[in-house]
Enzyme design. Sequence first.
Site, PDB file in Angstrom:
ATOM      1  N   SER A  38       0.684  -1.153   0.127  1.00  0.00           N
ATOM      2  CA  SER A  38       0.019   0.006   0.110  1.00  0.00           C
ATOM      3  C   SER A  38       0.870   1.370   0.200  1.00  0.00           C
ATOM      4  CB  SER A  38      -0.830  -0.039   1.197  1.00  0.00           C
ATOM      5  OG  SER A  38      -2.112  -0.648   0.919  1.00  0.00           O
TER       6      SER A  38
ATOM      7  N   VAL B 281       0.805  -4.096   3.959  1.00  0.00           N
ATOM      8  CA  VAL B 281       0.576  -5.237   4.518  1.00  0.00           C
ATOM      9  C   VAL B 281       1.659  -6.124   4.553  1.00  0.00           C
ATOM     10  CG1 VAL B 281      -1.930  -5.587   4.294  1.00  0.00           C
ATOM     11  CG2 VAL B 281      -0.491  -5.898   2.301  1.00  0.00           C
TER      12      VAL B 281
HETATM   13  O1  DON Z   1      -4.519  -4.575  -2.387  1.00  0.00           O
HETATM   14  C1  DON Z   1      -4.098  -5.144  -1.043  1.00  0.00           C
HETATM   15  O2  DON Z   1      -4.802  -5.695  -0.588  1.00  0.00           O
HETATM   16  C2  DON Z   1      -2.688  -5.013  -1.102  1.00  0.00           C
HETATM   17  N1  DON Z   1      -1.912  -5.192  -2.364  1.00  0.00           N
HETATM   18  C3  DON Z   1      -2.029  -3.752  -0.281  1.00  0.00           C
HETATM   19  C4  DON Z   1      -2.849  -3.527   0.940  1.00  0.00           C
HETATM   20  C5  DON Z   1      -2.009  -3.020   2.029  1.00  0.00           C
HETATM   21  O3  DON Z   1      -0.843  -2.929   2.006  1.00  0.00           O
HETATM   22  C6  DON Z   1      -2.866  -2.213   3.029  1.00  0.00           C
HETATM   23  N2  DON Z   1      -1.877  -2.078   4.216  1.00  0.00           N
HETATM   24  N3  DON Z   1      -2.169  -1.904   5.163  1.00  0.00           N
END
Ligand code: DON
Length: 331
Positions: A77, A274
């Site tokens: 993210s 994440v």
């Molecule tokens: O779209 C998603 O779910 C992941 N590629 C990225 C999400 C993310 O990193 C949220 N973080 N806290």
Amino acid sequence: MVQGSANWNTELTKEWLQNYVDDWISFYRKHITDGEVASYIPILQEANPNHLGITIIGKNGMTIRSGDVGIPFTIQSISKVISFIAACIERGVAYMLDRVDVEPTGEAFNSIMHLEMKQLKKPFNPFINAGAITVSSTLIGNTSDEKLESIFVLLEKMLGYRPAVNVDVYESERDSSMRNRAIGYYLLETGFLESDLNITLETYFKQCSIEITTDDLARIGMILSNDGEDPETQEEIIPRQIARIAKALMLTCGMYDASGKFATYVGIPAKSGVSGGILALSPPRVRDEELPFTEGCGIGVYGPALDDKGNSIAGIRLLRHIATQWDLSVF
Ligand code: DON
């Protein structure tokens, strides 16, 4: 026991600061067991939950590295900050703010509840998935690789090298992320997308899979802290207005539905992912006492064990400690 408050008026040498940060890293390693590595993208489960590392780069180039630095991980993210900046550079701020709002949601990063319930004219902000997928659709290009070019150009200017997409992570997310596909279809139905849905999702999944290190995050943070200018070359990499909007969004929306707590207890712009990365920065600050990094710094953290909001559990606690000790809060 973690070292408490120091008298920062004493010598602020690199060695002195290094010792403190080493001590804090070993203390906060004990907090790792309170968290869990992300598993909804299957390959992310392979990360070592025991890793915890930090890089801090000051405007004057002073660099502190501690713990598990140099381990590549995917940006996830945190890429939303880069894609939003790249899109603002390409399309202009007014164009982008017509398509994504700048309000926190208080909801999980992958929620579309408000979008549907409130019949919004645009997604809440570019850092929730609905907003970020909308932003990916605005990047110029007919293929995902063409769209990603502006992101890579920006990263290369900041990092001095061109990072790469981790293809295994990309494929793992592409093949498992039904939620993002659902968000994509919803955005398509409501007319938010500027490009073909599949190309947009491919762009989004690839941008999330770009591999970086804590050093890279610290360098991006340092340039943002300096309002988008590389202090070494004085080159404007990000126009000041766009850097400021990005920092305001990081402060209000960067840690998802934990953004209010992070602003209260840490008080600096930050964006998490994440995979366990956190991009953070401290703007230049004026204080009566001598403190570390008053000229501003960028901070990159990696700690893949996450809390229930999807933020690095030990990483957040470590940042809170550092921000308190060094009085980093912007408030
Ligand atoms: O779209 C998603 O779910 C992941 N590629 C990225 C999400 C993310 O990193 C949220 N973080 N806290």
